[in-house]
Design a protein around this motif. Sequence first.
Motif, PDB file in Angstrom:
ATOM      1  N   ALA A 128      -4.272  51.679 -26.781  1.00 30.43           N
ATOM      2  CA  ALA A 128      -2.893  51.202 -26.788  1.00 30.43           C
ATOM      3  C   ALA A 128      -2.578  50.254 -25.634  1.00 30.43           C
ATOM      4  O   ALA A 128      -1.460  49.762 -25.524  1.00 30.43           O
ATOM      5  N   TRP A 129      -3.565  50.003 -24.760  1.00 31.26           N
ATOM      6  CA  TRP A 129      -3.328  49.095 -23.628  1.00 31.26           C
ATOM      7  C   TRP A 129      -2.885  47.724 -24.132  1.00 31.26           C
ATOM      8  O   TRP A 129      -3.411  47.203 -25.110  1.00 31.26           O
ATOM      9  N   ARG A 130      -1.946  47.117 -23.432  1.00 27.57           N
ATOM     10  CA  ARG A 130      -1.633  45.702 -23.610  1.00 27.57           C
ATOM     11  C   ARG A 130      -2.241  44.980 -22.417  1.00 27.57           C
ATOM     12  O   ARG A 130      -2.145  45.457 -21.293  1.00 27.57           O
ATOM     13  N   ARG A 131      -2.868  43.861 -22.647  1.00 26.60           N
ATOM     14  CA  ARG A 131      -3.443  43.074 -21.553  1.00 26.60           C
ATOM     15  C   ARG A 131      -2.476  41.984 -21.132  1.00 26.60           C
ATOM     16  O   ARG A 131      -1.863  41.321 -21.957  1.00 26.60           O
ATOM     17  N   LEU A 132      -2.377  41.807 -19.818  1.00 26.35           N
ATOM     18  CA  LEU A 132      -1.557  40.736 -19.272  1.00 26.35           C
ATOM     19  C   LEU A 132      -2.457  39.591 -18.822  1.00 26.35           C
ATOM     20  O   LEU A 132      -3.576  39.813 -18.343  1.00 26.35           O
ATOM     21  N   GLU A 133      -1.956  38.384 -18.950  1.00 24.92           N
ATOM     22  CA  GLU A 133      -2.703  37.192 -18.554  1.00 24.92           C
ATOM     23  C   GLU A 133      -2.623  36.997 -17.038  1.00 24.92           C
ATOM     24  O   GLU A 133      -1.544  37.066 -16.442  1.00 24.92           O
ATOM     25  N   LEU A 134      -3.749  36.730 -16.423  1.00 18.69           N
ATOM     26  CA  LEU A 134      -3.806  36.398 -14.998  1.00 18.69           C
ATOM     27  C   LEU A 134      -3.312  34.961 -14.827  1.00 18.69           C
ATOM     28  O   LEU A 134      -3.840  34.042 -15.447  1.00 18.69           O
ATOM     29  N   VAL A 135      -2.286  34.783 -13.990  1.00 19.94           N
ATOM     30  CA  VAL A 135      -1.744  33.439 -13.777  1.00 19.94           C
ATOM     31  C   VAL A 135      -1.885  32.968 -12.336  1.00 19.94           C
ATOM     32  O   VAL A 135      -1.681  31.785 -12.057  1.00 19.94           O
ATOM     33  N   PHE A 136      -2.222  33.867 -11.404  1.00 18.19           N
ATOM     34  CA  PHE A 136      -2.392  33.472 -10.010  1.00 18.19           C
ATOM     35  C   PHE A 136      -3.285  34.469  -9.298  1.00 18.19           C
ATOM     36  O   PHE A 136      -3.165  35.671  -9.488  1.00 18.19           O
ATOM     37  N   ASN A 137      -4.196  33.929  -8.472  1.00 17.77           N
ATOM     38  CA  ASN A 137      -4.997  34.748  -7.569  1.00 17.77           C
ATOM     39  C   ASN A 137      -5.175  33.957  -6.280  1.00 17.77           C
ATOM     40  O   ASN A 137      -5.680  32.825  -6.307  1.00 17.77           O
ATOM     41  N   LEU A 138      -4.781  34.540  -5.184  1.00 19.05           N
ATOM     42  CA  LEU A 138      -4.811  33.875  -3.886  1.00 19.05           C
ATOM     43  C   LEU A 138      -6.218  33.406  -3.531  1.00 19.05           C
ATOM     44  O   LEU A 138      -6.436  32.251  -3.154  1.00 19.05           O
ATOM     45  N   GLN A 148      -7.474  30.375  -5.526  1.00 15.33           N
ATOM     46  CA  GLN A 148      -6.855  29.098  -5.168  1.00 15.33           C
ATOM     47  C   GLN A 148      -7.308  28.634  -3.782  1.00 15.33           C
ATOM     48  O   GLN A 148      -7.529  27.440  -3.582  1.00 15.33           O
ATOM     49  N   LEU A 149      -7.456  29.577  -2.867  1.00 16.46           N
ATOM     50  CA  LEU A 149      -7.954  29.181  -1.541  1.00 16.46           C
ATOM     51  C   LEU A 149      -9.387  28.642  -1.634  1.00 16.46           C
ATOM     52  O   LEU A 149      -9.717  27.653  -0.976  1.00 16.46           O
ATOM     53  N   ALA A 150     -10.207  29.264  -2.469  1.00 19.03           N
ATOM     54  CA  ALA A 150     -11.585  28.821  -2.621  1.00 19.03           C
ATOM     55  C   ALA A 150     -11.676  27.427  -3.246  1.00 19.03           C
ATOM     56  O   ALA A 150     -12.613  26.683  -2.993  1.00 19.03           O
ATOM     57  N   ALA A 151     -10.680  27.084  -4.039  1.00 17.76           N
ATOM     58  CA  ALA A 151     -10.664  25.787  -4.710  1.00 17.76           C
ATOM     59  C   ALA A 151     -10.197  24.650  -3.801  1.00 17.76           C
ATOM     60  O   ALA A 151     -10.346  23.480  -4.148  1.00 17.76           O
ATOM     61  N   LEU A 152      -9.631  24.979  -2.647  1.00 14.71           N
ATOM     62  CA  LEU A 152      -9.131  23.933  -1.731  1.00 14.71           C
ATOM     63  C   LEU A 152     -10.254  23.100  -1.149  1.00 14.71           C
ATOM     64  O   LEU A 152     -11.314  23.533  -0.885  1.00 14.71           O
TER      65      LEU A 152
END
Length: 110
Positions: free
Chosen positions: A93-103, A106-110
């Motif tokens: 019955a779990w609903r999955r939520l979409e990941l929209v941000f991870n610190l 984003q820091l690794a992508a800088l």
Amino acid sequence: MRRYCLVGQVDPQRIDVYKKAHEAVWPELLRTLKESGWRNYSLFLSPDGMLIGYVESEDLDEAQAKVAATEINTKWQKEMSKLFATEGAPDEAWRRLELVFNLEDQLAAL
């Protein structure tokens, strides 16, 4: 490793029983989760029964299928289903939520 957020609903009248059950989850189930590819699995519960699960896995669908195929999970889900405000096995019955941000991402992508 992918990150997943799951949402469920514990019956607010059964929260104390749910929390007590999770103070000492059956060792065989803990090992099964680990061996099936569940990593860094945590559950968070609000006073109204909203349950948030966080887990990391290479492939959660595959990891869930492996756990679901075990007898220990069937027994656990039967016990836990009495505590949820949803029909059937809670792990279905779990609903999955979409990941929209991870610190860190984003820091690794800088």
